[in-house]
Design a protein around this motif. Sequence first.
Motif, PDB file in Angstrom:
ATOM      1  N   UNK A 122     -43.756  28.954 -29.008  1.00 50.99           N
ATOM      2  CA  UNK A 122     -42.667  29.922 -29.141  1.00 50.99           C
ATOM      3  C   UNK A 122     -43.078  31.264 -28.559  1.00 50.99           C
ATOM      4  N   UNK A 123     -42.190  31.872 -27.752  1.00 47.53           N
ATOM      5  CA  UNK A 123     -42.494  33.125 -27.086  1.00 47.53           C
ATOM      6  C   UNK A 123     -41.948  34.308 -27.874  1.00 47.53           C
ATOM      7  N   UNK A 124     -42.793  35.315 -28.067  1.00 47.41           N
ATOM      8  CA  UNK A 124     -42.415  36.498 -28.837  1.00 47.41           C
ATOM      9  C   UNK A 124     -41.185  37.174 -28.246  1.00 47.41           C
ATOM     10  N   UNK A 125     -41.159  37.357 -26.942  1.00 49.58           N
ATOM     11  CA  UNK A 125     -40.047  38.092 -26.337  1.00 49.58           C
ATOM     12  C   UNK A 125     -38.731  37.346 -26.469  1.00 49.58           C
ATOM     13  N   UNK A 126     -38.774  36.022 -26.460  1.00 44.18           N
ATOM     14  CA  UNK A 126     -37.553  35.236 -26.638  1.00 44.18           C
ATOM     15  C   UNK A 126     -37.016  35.408 -28.053  1.00 44.18           C
ATOM     16  N   UNK A 127     -37.906  35.388 -29.037  1.00 33.95           N
ATOM     17  CA  UNK A 127     -37.507  35.578 -30.433  1.00 33.95           C
ATOM     18  C   UNK A 127     -36.910  36.965 -30.624  1.00 33.95           C
ATOM     19  N   UNK A 128     -37.609  37.971 -30.121  1.00 30.46           N
ATOM     20  CA  UNK A 128     -37.134  39.346 -30.297  1.00 30.46           C
ATOM     21  C   UNK A 128     -35.759  39.542 -29.652  1.00 30.46           C
ATOM     22  N   UNK A 129     -35.588  39.044 -28.447  1.00 27.23           N
ATOM     23  CA  UNK A 129     -34.317  39.219 -27.749  1.00 27.23           C
ATOM     24  C   UNK A 129     -33.179  38.503 -28.473  1.00 27.23           C
ATOM     25  N   UNK A 130     -33.449  37.288 -28.953  1.00 31.25           N
ATOM     26  CA  UNK A 130     -32.410  36.527 -29.652  1.00 31.25           C
ATOM     27  C   UNK A 130     -32.014  37.201 -30.954  1.00 31.25           C
ATOM     28  N   UNK A 131     -32.981  37.775 -31.645  1.00 32.73           N
ATOM     29  CA  UNK A 131     -32.684  38.468 -32.904  1.00 32.73           C
ATOM     30  C   UNK A 131     -31.908  39.760 -32.644  1.00 32.73           C
ATOM     31  N   UNK A 132     -32.273  40.484 -31.598  1.00 34.09           N
ATOM     32  CA  UNK A 132     -31.640  41.764 -31.321  1.00 34.09           C
ATOM     33  C   UNK A 132     -30.153  41.624 -31.027  1.00 34.09           C
ATOM     34  N   UNK A 133     -29.748  40.519 -30.410  1.00 35.90           N
ATOM     35  CA  UNK A 133     -28.325  40.337 -30.108  1.00 35.90           C
ATOM     36  C   UNK A 133     -27.592  39.575 -31.205  1.00 35.90           C
ATOM     37  N   UNK A 134     -28.287  39.277 -32.314  1.00 34.77           N
ATOM     38  CA  UNK A 134     -27.647  38.591 -33.430  1.00 34.77           C
ATOM     39  C   UNK A 134     -27.417  37.113 -33.214  1.00 34.77           C
ATOM     40  N   UNK A 135     -28.080  36.540 -32.221  1.00 38.48           N
ATOM     41  CA  UNK A 135     -27.907  35.111 -31.960  1.00 38.48           C
ATOM     42  C   UNK A 135     -28.583  34.272 -33.028  1.00 38.48           C
ATOM     43  N   UNK A 136     -29.773  34.689 -33.488  1.00 43.52           N
ATOM     44  CA  UNK A 136     -30.500  33.931 -34.502  1.00 43.52           C
ATOM     45  C   UNK A 136     -30.691  34.780 -35.748  1.00 43.52           C
ATOM     46  N   UNK A 137     -30.839  34.091 -36.875  1.00 42.94           N
ATOM     47  CA  UNK A 137     -31.007  34.768 -38.168  1.00 42.94           C
ATOM     48  C   UNK A 137     -32.282  34.373 -38.875  1.00 42.94           C
ATOM     49  N   UNK A 138     -33.047  33.454 -38.302  1.00 41.25           N
ATOM     50  CA  UNK A 138     -34.312  33.030 -38.891  1.00 41.25           C
ATOM     51  C   UNK A 138     -35.031  32.125 -37.905  1.00 41.25           C
ATOM     52  N   UNK A 139     -36.320  31.923 -38.152  1.00 43.20           N
ATOM     53  CA  UNK A 139     -37.082  30.849 -37.520  1.00 43.20           C
ATOM     54  C   UNK A 139     -37.450  29.844 -38.588  1.00 43.20           C
ATOM     55  N   UNK A 140     -37.545  28.576 -38.192  1.00 41.56           N
ATOM     56  CA  UNK A 140     -37.855  27.517 -39.144  1.00 41.56           C
ATOM     57  C   UNK A 140     -39.249  26.966 -38.868  1.00 41.56           C
ATOM     58  N   UNK A 141     -40.060  26.961 -39.913  1.00 37.92           N
ATOM     59  CA  UNK A 141     -41.402  26.399 -39.834  1.00 37.92           C
ATOM     60  C   UNK A 141     -41.417  25.007 -40.437  1.00 37.92           C
ATOM     61  N   UNK A 142     -41.682  24.016 -39.594  1.00 36.06           N
ATOM     62  CA  UNK A 142     -41.946  22.657 -40.042  1.00 36.06           C
ATOM     63  C   UNK A 142     -43.414  22.350 -39.790  1.00 36.06           C
ATOM     64  N   UNK A 143     -44.214  22.118 -40.819  1.00 32.99           N
ATOM     65  CA  UNK A 143     -45.530  21.538 -40.535  1.00 32.99           C
ATOM     66  C   UNK A 143     -45.316  20.206 -39.811  1.00 32.99           C
ATOM     67  N   UNK A 144     -46.070  19.968 -38.772  1.00 33.28           N
ATOM     68  CA  UNK A 144     -45.845  18.792 -37.932  1.00 33.28           C
ATOM     69  C   UNK A 144     -45.833  17.517 -38.753  1.00 33.28           C
ATOM     70  N   UNK A 145     -44.730  16.756 -38.616  1.00 30.82           N
ATOM     71  CA  UNK A 145     -44.605  15.482 -39.304  1.00 30.82           C
ATOM     72  C   UNK A 145     -44.104  15.554 -40.727  1.00 30.82           C
ATOM     73  N   UNK A 146     -43.637  16.733 -41.164  1.00 31.94           N
ATOM     74  CA  UNK A 146     -43.268  16.887 -42.579  1.00 31.94           C
ATOM     75  C   UNK A 146     -41.970  16.172 -42.934  1.00 31.94           C
ATOM     76  N   UNK A 147     -41.022  16.077 -41.988  1.00 27.04           N
ATOM     77  CA  UNK A 147     -39.718  15.521 -42.318  1.00 27.04           C
ATOM     78  C   UNK A 147     -39.046  15.039 -41.039  1.00 27.04           C
ATOM     79  N   UNK A 148     -37.743  14.762 -41.106  1.00 25.57           N
ATOM     80  CA  UNK A 148     -37.004  14.231 -39.969  1.00 25.57           C
ATOM     81  C   UNK A 148     -37.128  15.130 -38.743  1.00 25.57           C
ATOM     82  N   UNK A 149     -37.493  14.544 -37.630  1.00 28.03           N
ATOM     83  CA  UNK A 149     -37.582  15.248 -36.351  1.00 28.03           C
ATOM     84  C   UNK A 149     -38.474  16.488 -36.418  1.00 28.03           C
ATOM     85  N   UNK A 150     -39.618  16.371 -37.084  1.00 29.61           N
ATOM     86  CA  UNK A 150     -40.530  17.509 -37.200  1.00 29.61           C
ATOM     87  C   UNK A 150     -41.803  17.315 -36.390  1.00 29.61           C
ATOM     88  N   UNK A 151     -41.768  16.402 -35.447  1.00 29.50           N
ATOM     89  CA  UNK A 151     -42.969  16.097 -34.675  1.00 29.50           C
ATOM     90  C   UNK A 151     -43.438  17.286 -33.839  1.00 29.50           C
TER      91      UNK A 151
END
Length: 346
Positions: A82-111
Amino acid sequence: MTDRLTIRRPDDWHLHLRDGEMLKAVLPETTRHFARAIIMPNLVPPVVTAADAADYRDRIMWAKPKNSDFKPLMTLYLTEDTEVRDVRAAAEIGLIHALKLYPAGATTNSQSGVRDFKKVTRVLETMAQIGLPLCVHGEVTNPEVDIFDREAAFIERVLDPIRREIPELRVVMEHITTKDGVDYVAGGGDTIAGTITVHHLVINRNHILAGGIRPHYYCLPVAKREEHRIALRAAATSGDPTFFLGTDSAPHTDAAKLQPCGCAGCFTAPNGLSILAQVFEEDGALDRLEGFVSEYGPRFYRLPLNDGTVTLEKGPPVEYPAQIETGDGPVTVFDPGMPLYWRVVD
């Protein structure tokens, strides 16, 4: 005795909508009752960039019912790339409201989840600076840790060290399932909150295993002992704004659930509010339902409260369909195992 209840229109702070034919079929079950929802990014391939989130949001908006004002709140799937500048830009324009942390393999489609947490430190530090919440699937995936102990182990080994290193990071510990989770969130200060699902308020591990395996009760994190369910109900109905609703409604076709290695998830979008009203009434807390479903979540996410309302009425038992049909196959609706007397009427 209260038989009619009007509350501010609720939000769902943890929702799986999938994509394609499944998205088109399950989305109306959420938009019927909820104004907004935090949308999980664990598609195949996952939603990992701002461009991915914009595309997925557009597909959701296209699929929602006509005249619906439902707003999807998009998230990004945190990876080691994940790129810092992509996260910052997406948050600044209100496109995203959170990031989701999945430990690898924890649940459905978390590979694609995180294996080396040092590789995401810069992203987490940036999130702390801009106030963007981190939503966590709170389980370790080490095979030597018993599946019923993985939430407690995650708190000790992963979450608490991250919060000590980056204390300003705002964290939502999603779908907590244990007294350990309740206690940690309740004592964690104003930078942490916990979501609680509908199904974890009414089932324990006996529902999955006692008298035969019941795959439609299988979810991740898996339901735990009765003492933990009781702790979750106490937290949800307490009026503590640290805890709020995240249904984790997770549709899978019956063909995917009824396998030798079936998918994890309970589909609660159709009857979730009825179940919650029943639970809160049983616990003498109907007056606290509005806070749990409509107020505490937006305040933590620093969003305005909804203007609209929904009204529930108590009457004869409500009949919900056992399944809904999708273009991919039937999806079974969660069965709470008890009569439901509250229905949404407006």
